[in-house]
Motif scaffolding. Structure first.
Motif, short mmCIF file in Angstrom:
data_model
loop_
_atom_site.label_atom_id
_atom_site.label_comp_id
_atom_site.label_asym_id
_atom_site.label_seq_id
_atom_site.Cartn_x
_atom_site.Cartn_y
_atom_site.Cartn_z
N THR A 1 -15.91 -66.18 -17.20
CA THR A 1 -14.69 -66.94 -17.50
C THR A 1 -13.53 -66.39 -16.71
OG1 THR A 1 -15.51 -67.32 -19.76
CG2 THR A 1 -13.18 -67.80 -19.32
N SER B 1 -9.89 -68.08 -14.63
CA SER B 1 -8.75 -68.86 -15.08
C SER B 1 -8.01 -69.40 -13.86
CB SER B 1 -7.80 -67.97 -15.90
OG SER B 1 -6.57 -68.61 -16.12
N LYS C 1 -8.49 -61.84 -13.85
CA LYS C 1 -9.26 -63.07 -13.70
C LYS C 1 -9.66 -63.30 -12.23
CE LYS C 1 -9.62 -64.56 -17.93
NZ LYS C 1 -10.94 -64.49 -18.59
N ALA D 1 -13.06 -71.92 -14.77
CA ALA D 1 -11.62 -71.74 -14.92
C ALA D 1 -11.16 -72.80 -15.91
CB ALA D 1 -10.90 -71.89 -13.58
N ALA E 1 -9.07 -74.80 -19.03
CA ALA E 1 -7.74 -75.01 -19.61
C ALA E 1 -7.93 -75.65 -20.98
CB ALA E 1 -6.87 -75.89 -18.72
N THR F 1 -3.38 -69.54 -25.95
CA THR F 1 -2.50 -70.45 -25.20
C THR F 1 -1.68 -71.39 -26.07
OG1 THR F 1 -4.27 -72.10 -25.00
CG2 THR F 1 -4.10 -70.44 -23.25
N GLU G 1 -13.61 -75.71 -12.41
CA GLU G 1 -12.46 -75.93 -13.28
C GLU G 1 -12.84 -76.98 -14.32
OE1 GLU G 1 -7.80 -76.36 -12.29
OE2 GLU G 1 -8.99 -78.11 -11.72
#
Length: 302
Positions: free
Chosen positions: A155, A157, A174, A199, A201, A207, A252
């Motif tokens: 993992t 980012s 990262k 990566a 989100a 977060t 991603e």
């Protein structure tokens, strides 16, 4: 059921992305070791088996098999133990998902040494040590003549790929995970192991404050693009036999968006065939930079 009977270790699986990954692996037929220390968002506080145990109960309620593990994967003994937990409970290990982490955000001039060290420890060392011990297990299996079709999913980012203001420690860790992924893919391929990184989100405990400030909550019934469950299908697919042959890549994942990241590669170049004089560099570099794409902006930069 693309992971039917595969044995999976997910680190940091008590909450957020790790929990979502563990549950989706279970839905797809895997047997899961749910590793989590159960500490606070910044890594502080006493360890607790509560979060990992709760995820195990959720998996069992789905009809799946899982076991909780509270070892500290950023220690040699803990990383060795989490691999052993899979082998001892389920007979083997097929997939390692390195996910554990926390934040200690500061602008660089305010970042304390212990805040740097803590983030490096959990993210970078916490990837290296489980990877090392899982890799050693698969190497031994391969050398013993037993077939290996194993996966490691690390993992990273967007912060590690592009940088993020206020997250110098996290971004550096990262980015280091990407480098580690490339080396591991090259070294472990001979034993039947693929190594890739994501990566992601998503809205998680790490977060949620950022998303609360920058994004409105989705309307009732609408697709929640920031739900951590959106990332897990990619992770599960990378952990399956279907992803055989795909290694050394960074993907991603955000909402319904998937992207193969195109990281550093050789770009425009010039070779003088002799040593450069410093006074010559300016003109040569101006030509090279004119041919190269502009860098993507750092997250949070004005």
């Amino acid at each position: 059921m693309i992971c039917q009977d595969r044995v999976v270790v997910v680190t940091g699986a008590g909450r957020g992305l790790g929990r979502a990954h563990a549950l989706e692996f279970a839905r797809q037929g895997a047997r899961v070791v749910v590793n989590d220390l159960g500490v606070a968002r910044d890594g502080s506080g006493e360890a607790s088996g509560g979060p990992a145990g709760e995820v195990v109960e959720e998996i069992r309620a789905l009809g799946g098999e899982a076991v909780a593990n509270g070892d500290d994967i950023a220690t040699e003994a803990g990383a060795r133990a989490v691999v052993a937990a899979a082998v001892e409970r389920f007979g083997r290990l097929d997939v390692l998902v390195n996910n554990a982490g926390f934040l200690r955000d500061r602008m660089l001039v305010n970042l304390a040494e212990d805040e740097w060290d803590a983030v490096m420890r959990v993210h970078l060392k916490g990837h290296f040590l489980p990877l090392k011990h899982a890799g050693a297990y698969w190497r031994a299996e391969s050398k013993a003549g037993r077939p290996v079709d194993a996966r490691i999913v690390n993992t990273s980012s967007g912060a590690g790929l592009l940088g993020s203001v206020g997250q110098g420690n996290y971004s550096a860790a990262k980015a280091g995970i990407v480098g580690l992924t490339l080396v591991a893919a090259a070294e472990l391929g001979r034993y039947g192991v693929t190594v890739n990184a994501i990566a992601p989100a998503a809205r998680t405990r790490m977060t949620e404050e950022v998303f609360a400030q920058t994004m409105a909550a989705p309307a009732e019934g609408a697709f929640d693009a920031m739900a951590p469950e959106n990332v897990s299908p990619l992770v599960v697919w990378l952990g399956s036999a279907e992803s055989r042959g795909i290694t050394g890549r960074v993907f991603e994942a955000e909402g319904g968006h998937l992207c193969v990241m195109d990281a550093f590669r050789h770009g425009p170049a010039v070779d003088k065939g002799a040593r450069w004089d410093p006074a010559e560099i300016g003109a040569a570099m101006k030509e090279l930079l004119a041919q190269a794409p502009a860098p993507e902006p750092v997250y949070g930069a004005s």
